[in-house]
Design an enzyme around this catalytic site. Structure first.
Site, PDB file in Angstrom:
ATOM      1  N   ASN A  75      21.567 104.776  -2.347  1.00 16.12           N
ATOM      2  CA  ASN A  75      21.836 106.153  -2.751  1.00 16.12           C
ATOM      3  C   ASN A  75      23.146 106.609  -2.138  1.00 16.12           C
ATOM      4  OD1 ASN A  75      19.498 106.545  -4.270  1.00 16.12           O
ATOM      5  ND2 ASN A  75      18.352 107.430  -2.579  1.00 16.12           N
ATOM      6  N   HIS A 127      15.978 108.394 -11.787  1.00 17.65           N
ATOM      7  CA  HIS A 127      17.249 107.710 -12.054  1.00 17.65           C
ATOM      8  C   HIS A 127      17.413 107.362 -13.539  1.00 17.65           C
ATOM      9  CE1 HIS A 127      18.130 107.381  -7.757  1.00 17.65           C
ATOM     10  NE2 HIS A 127      16.886 106.986  -7.585  1.00 17.65           N
TER      11      HIS A 127
END
EC number: 1.11.1.6
Length: 707
Positions: free
Chosen positions: A160, A87
């Site tokens: 997510n 990320h």
């Protein structure tokens, strides 16, 4: 109503000894120096089970004494400095959250029950695989992490845009990410999963099948970040004032609807505008088109925990909304861009362990590992234990404890006592028993009784039913995109045995039609016994398709108006006025950076050059009429613009004389090619087409159109 389960596939549990393609033989130079060696800890202790963390019973909590898990996760957390390991490529924005009435039935969390308050939030969207310098539009799962600055402390919903993950137990997380990341010898590919190590891992770990299916779908190439869903992935608990608990799954649903890129478009954007998603989010907020999501939960009473044919603690499974509908509990609006990217977006620190009274965890073994891993990561990435004092991480409510010193301490602590209990400072700060009105956090009193064991619960064993459910719930064009994605990705895999294993041991256990179509294009032969296999039926879940999430408007959608010299200024103004009334964005694009002259000789300002603002950056196109047909027809940039927009299934309005371009460019008329002399006669149809996002019926035809 239940989903029918099939038995797990056994498959191969080791590397194939024979590589059938010559190119793979050349890759043996990369063979690990650990070949034929026993797996051990860093202290040389042999590991008997590298698949499961140590738990109190097969469905019990993960135990802190699991030194193998802690060593593995700790090493992984500290592998890269200072960028996030996963990320790393992210963009953030500020906003607020408002709760809907009635949530006190489920939780005592103040920010979910106080309907008169706006809770500040910060959201960070991100890709998973690529580094900070990678592109926004690569095929990848997106992170959707939200920090709620509540009056009771910070709550982080670290979500997510897919509701499932690739592994069931956190002890496998380093293995998964190592396989997904660029290969260690070459550091390529960046921001992509189309390489040997990723497909080697997932083809050997069938529990990944469902999440891989999401990654191969349109979910993994969103048009923008304003139109993605968010999911908490894990099962959590909500606890009310009477200490009654329910299991919940968190869902973010965008009011903007769901939109996706087509693959050719995603690849071109990665090259022409790698910042496409972050630019879009920034511009939407700056222009007042604030994106909004609804927060909902799927609620399962504790007594119903075991009623499904799957395990609520399994992060590779969903609860179909036909079984448990989503209950809306609030809304979030993002209305302010960051002032300082590094200080906010880069330094924000999320952790699923940041909860408030009224929210608690379950024994999901992937969640249990994350509760340790995230804080450990922040200690390394942000330089010490005081990362909570960085302004973007600092709670809005007071915080007091006896934790002093450490790197980057920003506070000047007073008082002689930095321990508890103490009499020197009258025992302040003091505990707040949970039974009081302003009570502190208390973990839910769940009975745990089991042997210390490294073992996966048998209720986690079905790896293919939910993948089949997802695939068969897609619209036909979405299924085609999944097939195309598997073919593209596996075509990049150089070892033939890995390709075959994914098709024969995974896809054949999900859907035989899917497997056959992928196999045909890769030149893989499926054995007769696998073709004859009967896979169990599943119930279709319409809420898994993009088709279930159409927007109510075209707010912030982008329309390209192509204008040349001698264009009809009245047509341009009509499109601009309509777009403004719909809160859409309409840019006048000209052959050169400067303005053009209208039929009447007036100046038409330019918002950009057609060559520099390509069709892939827009949702729809209008080419205006005027005394310039031959000029437009001979303009290769303009005609390419139209051909590319057509190929990418976008609605196009051809005004006046420009309707002749449909024939001259050899396009096939369809519902998305609107030809008329006046814009107001087609604007309603144009709006509907933009809301539908793509003209999917054109897809097979458009593949023959060059662009």
């Amino acid at each position: 109503m239940k989903i029918k389960a099939n038995s797990p596939a056994t498959g191969k549990n080791g590397l194939d000894k024979q590589n059938t393609n010559k190119k793979s033989e050349q890759l043996d130079v990369y063979r690990s120096d650990s070949a034929e060696q026993t797996l051990t800890t860093n202290q040389g202790v042999k590991i008997s089970d590298n698949q499961n963390s140590l738990k109190a019973g097969v469905r019990g909590a993960t135990l802190m004494e699991d030194f193998i898990l802690r060593e593995k996760i700790t090493h992984f957390d500290h592998e890269r400095i200072p960028e996030r390991i996963v990320h790393a490529r992210g963009v953030g924005a500020h906003g607020f959250f408002e709760a809907y009435p009635g949530n006190e039935k489920w939780t005592k969390a103040g920010f979910l029950t106080n309907t008169g308050a706006q809770t500040p939030v910060f959201v960070r969207f991100s890709t998973v695989q690529g580094p900070r310098g990678s592109a926004d539009t690569v095929r990848d799962i997106r992170g959707f992490a939200t920090k709620f600055y509540t009056d009771e402390g910070n709550f982080d919903l670290v979500a997510n845009d897919a509701p499932v993950f690739f592994i069931q137990d956190g002890i496998k997380f380093p293995d998964f990410v190592h396989a997904l990341k660029p290969e260690p010898q070459t550091e390529i590919p960046s921001g992509a999963s189309a390489h040997d190590t990723f497909w080697d891992f997932v083809s050997l770990v069938p529990e990944s099948a469902h999440a891989v299916m999401w990654a191969m779908s349109d979910r993994a190439i969103p048009r923008n970040l304003r139109s993605i869903q968010g999911f908490g992935v894990h099962t959590f608990r909500l606890i009310n004032a009477e200490n009654k608990a329910v299991f919940v799954k968190f869902h973010w649903t965008p009011k903007q609807g769901l939109t996706q890129l087509v693959w050719d478009e995603a690849q071109k954007l990665a090259g022409k505008d790698p910042d496409f998603h972050r630019r879009d989010l920034y511009e939407a907020i700056a222009s007042g088109n604030y994106p909004e999501w609804e927060l909902g939960v799927q609620i399962v009473p504790e007594e119903d925990e075991m009623k499904f044919d799957f395990d609520l603690l399994d992060a590779t499974k969903i609860i179909p909304e036909e079984l448990v509908p989503v209950t809306p509990i609030g809304r979030m609006v993002l209305n302010r861009n960051v002032d300082y990217f590094f200080g906010e977006t880069e330094q924000v620190a999320f952790c699923p362990g940041h909860v408030v009274p009224g929210i608690d965890f379950t024994n999901d073994p992937l969640l249990q590992a994350r509760l340790f891993s995230y804080t450990d990561t922040q200690l390394s990435r942000l330089g010490g234990p005081n990362f909570h004092q960085i302004p973007i991480n600092k709670p809005v409510c007071p915080f007091h404890n006896n934790q002093r010193d450490g790197l980057h301490q920003r506070l000047i602590h007073t008082g002689q006592a930095n321990y508890e209990p103490n009499s020197i400072d009258d025992n302040w700060p003091a505990e707040a028993p949970g039974a009081t009105q302003a009570g502190g956090f208390e973990s839910y009193q769940e009975r745990i009784d089991g042997h210390k064991i490294r073992q996966r619960s048998e209720s986690f064993n079905d790896h293919f039913t939910h993948a089949r459910l997802f695939y068969q719930s897609q619209a036909p064009h979405e299924q085609k995109h999944i097939i195309d994605a598997y073919v593209f990705e596996l075509s990049k895999v150089q070892r033939q045995n890995i390709r075959e294993r994914e098709v024969l041991e995974v896809l054949c256990n999900i859907d035989l039609t899917l497997a056959q179509q992928v196999a045909d294009q890769l030149g893989i032969e499926i054995p007769a016994e696998k073709k004859a296999a009967k896979l169990p039926d599943v119930l279709i879940s319409k809420r898994l398709s993009f088709e279930a999430f159409k927007p109510a408007d075209i707010k912030a959608r982008k329309i390209a108006i192509l204008a040349h010299d001698k264009a009809n200024e009245a047509s341009i103004k009509a499109v601009q006025a309509w777009a403004e009334s719909e809160s859409a964005v309409a840019d006048v694009l000209t052959p050169r950076p400067g303005p053009v002259l209208s039929q009447q000789g007036t100046v038409i300002p330019s918002d950009g050059m057609q060559k520099a603002e390509p069709s892939i950056a827009y949702d729809a196109v209008v080419i205006v009429d005027g005394d310039n047909y031959e000029m437009v027809l001979k303009d290769g940039i303009a005609t390419h613009y139209l051909l590319e927009a057509y190929k990418h299934l976008k609605p196009i309005v051809f005004l006046g004389d420009k309707g002749q371009l449909i024939e001259d460019l050899k396009l096939i008329s369809d519902e998305g090619t609107l030809a008329n002399s006046q814009f107001d006669t087609v604007q309603d149809s144009f709006k509907t087409l933009i809301m539908n996002h793509r003209v999917w019926a054109r897809e097979l035809i458009s593949e023959t159109i060059p662009a």
